[in-house]
Design an enzyme around this catalytic site. Structure first.
Site, PDB file in Angstrom:
ATOM      1  N   HIS A  50     -48.980 -18.720  -1.764  1.00 28.38           N
ATOM      2  CA  HIS A  50     -49.911 -19.454  -0.905  1.00 28.38           C
ATOM      3  C   HIS A  50     -49.421 -20.887  -0.705  1.00 28.38           C
ATOM      4  O   HIS A  50     -49.319 -21.378   0.427  1.00 28.38           O
ATOM      5  CB  HIS A  50     -51.295 -19.438  -1.565  1.00 28.38           C
ATOM      6  CG  HIS A  50     -52.332 -20.237  -0.855  1.00 28.38           C
ATOM      7  ND1 HIS A  50     -53.422 -19.672  -0.249  1.00 28.38           N
ATOM      8  CD2 HIS A  50     -52.473 -21.581  -0.667  1.00 28.38           C
ATOM      9  CE1 HIS A  50     -54.177 -20.614   0.290  1.00 28.38           C
ATOM     10  NE2 HIS A  50     -53.617 -21.792   0.032  1.00 28.38           N
ATOM     11  N   GLU A  51     -49.108 -21.555  -1.811  1.00 26.29           N
ATOM     12  CA  GLU A  51     -48.662 -22.946  -1.720  1.00 26.29           C
ATOM     13  C   GLU A  51     -47.267 -23.048  -1.109  1.00 26.29           C
ATOM     14  O   GLU A  51     -46.964 -24.016  -0.399  1.00 26.29           O
ATOM     15  CB  GLU A  51     -48.700 -23.590  -3.103  1.00 26.29           C
ATOM     16  CG  GLU A  51     -50.055 -23.550  -3.787  1.00 26.29           C
ATOM     17  CD  GLU A  51     -51.173 -24.140  -2.940  1.00 26.29           C
ATOM     18  OE1 GLU A  51     -50.891 -24.931  -2.020  1.00 26.29           O
ATOM     19  OE2 GLU A  51     -52.344 -23.803  -3.189  1.00 26.29           O
ATOM     20  N   HIS A  73     -47.628 -23.100   2.626  1.00 23.65           N
ATOM     21  CA  HIS A  73     -47.973 -24.448   3.099  1.00 23.65           C
ATOM     22  C   HIS A  73     -46.727 -25.330   3.175  1.00 23.65           C
ATOM     23  O   HIS A  73     -46.463 -25.988   4.183  1.00 23.65           O
ATOM     24  CB  HIS A  73     -48.969 -25.109   2.143  1.00 23.65           C
ATOM     25  CG  HIS A  73     -50.373 -24.615   2.245  1.00 23.65           C
ATOM     26  ND1 HIS A  73     -51.044 -24.513   3.446  1.00 23.65           N
ATOM     27  CD2 HIS A  73     -51.261 -24.238   1.282  1.00 23.65           C
ATOM     28  CE1 HIS A  73     -52.274 -24.070   3.219  1.00 23.65           C
ATOM     29  NE2 HIS A  73     -52.421 -23.887   1.925  1.00 23.65           N
TER      30      HIS A  73
END
Length: 264
Positions: free
Chosen positions: A57-58, A61
């Site tokens: 997820h990170e 980003h």
């Protein structure tokens, strides 16, 4: 930037590889029925897979920010998938894992620091924010695929429980992340399109958005409505509420009460 340094900034961290190894080994233990009288292998598998999804997820980003103009991302270590490099390891890893243990909720965390001043274009800012929860959507699709593809023949029941519970975590994480609450990715998607005055007014609430969502979900009436909607979506994908419940029940192996569900 030095080519060797750039490669080092993007080399997958041994920490992340170790978490993946734990996920693989514990997944094998769940599949083969190793230590069948305890839910510990399933606990390890789900927790490790959840942390892997948080790292991805990170990473989404960070990678999107890199291609949008923030070239400082690599030097911060965000492209190595190492959760220890995140700005707030407590918010990014520890709290989300505690939320899973406490209530079976895939609550997202806040992590990578992006230098927004380096990025031009509102669409790029929105895409950076959306990239993380879209990863949860993709992870959920992988977890639910055996169910909606009717490909469960030969899949051990305990592993079905694990996939069902993981799917629930990913779906809740995606939905909660997309809420337009300050501090969550959903607000980050719409923030570039809001008037400057409104952005300044809500800026001070961003650090408390995540905790506010968790507090609201702790209200029984809201919790029931929320999870009824989640289970309705999962049923449409072929995962019964019994499967997710048994996944969570087995996950909490430390309880003194005898587990309700068995893999037999």
């Amino acid at each position: 930037m030095n080519t060797a340094a750039a490669r080092s900034d993007r080399r997958i961290s041994p920490v992340f590889l170790g978490i993946v190894a734990v996920m693989a080994i514990s997944g094998w233990a769940v599949w083969t029925g190793f230590a069948p009288r305890t839910g510990f292998p399933l606990f390890l598998f789900v927790t490790a897979a959840w942390v892997v999804s948080l790292c991805l997820h990170e990473y989404a980003h960070a990678r999107t920010a890199l291609h949008s103009g923030d070239i400082s991302i690599g030097a911060k270590g965000y492209l190595t998938l190492n959760p220890l490099k995140y700005t707030h390891a407590l918010l990014s890893i520890v709290l989300p894992v505690l939320f899973v243990i406490m209530g079976g909720i895939g609550l997202p965390g806040g992590a990578v620091f992006i230098e927004r001043g380096r990025i031009r274009g509102r669409w790029k800012h929105s895409l950076i924010s959306a990239a993380g929860p879209l990863t949860n959507v993709l992870f959920a699709a992988v977890c639910t695929a055996p169910f909606w593809l009717h490909a469960l023949d030969g899949v051990p029941v305990a592993f079905q429980y694990a996939l069902g519970f993981l799917a629930l975590l990913q779906v809740t994480a995606a939905i909660l992340n997309f809420l337009p609450v300050p501090g969550l990715d959903g607000y980050g998607v719409i923030e570039p399109w809001l008037p400057h005055r409104i952005r300044r007014q809500v800026e001070s609430f961003a650090p408390f958005g995540l905790l506010a969502v968790f507090a609201v979900l702790w209200i029984p009436e809201i919790n029931h409505v929320f999870f009824d909607a989640i289970h309705g979506l999962l049923r449409a994908l072929g995962i019964s509420e019994l499967t997710t419940y048994c996944g969570f029940d087995t996950y909490r192996f430390w309880r003194t009460a005898a587990p309700v569900c068995t893999a037999g």
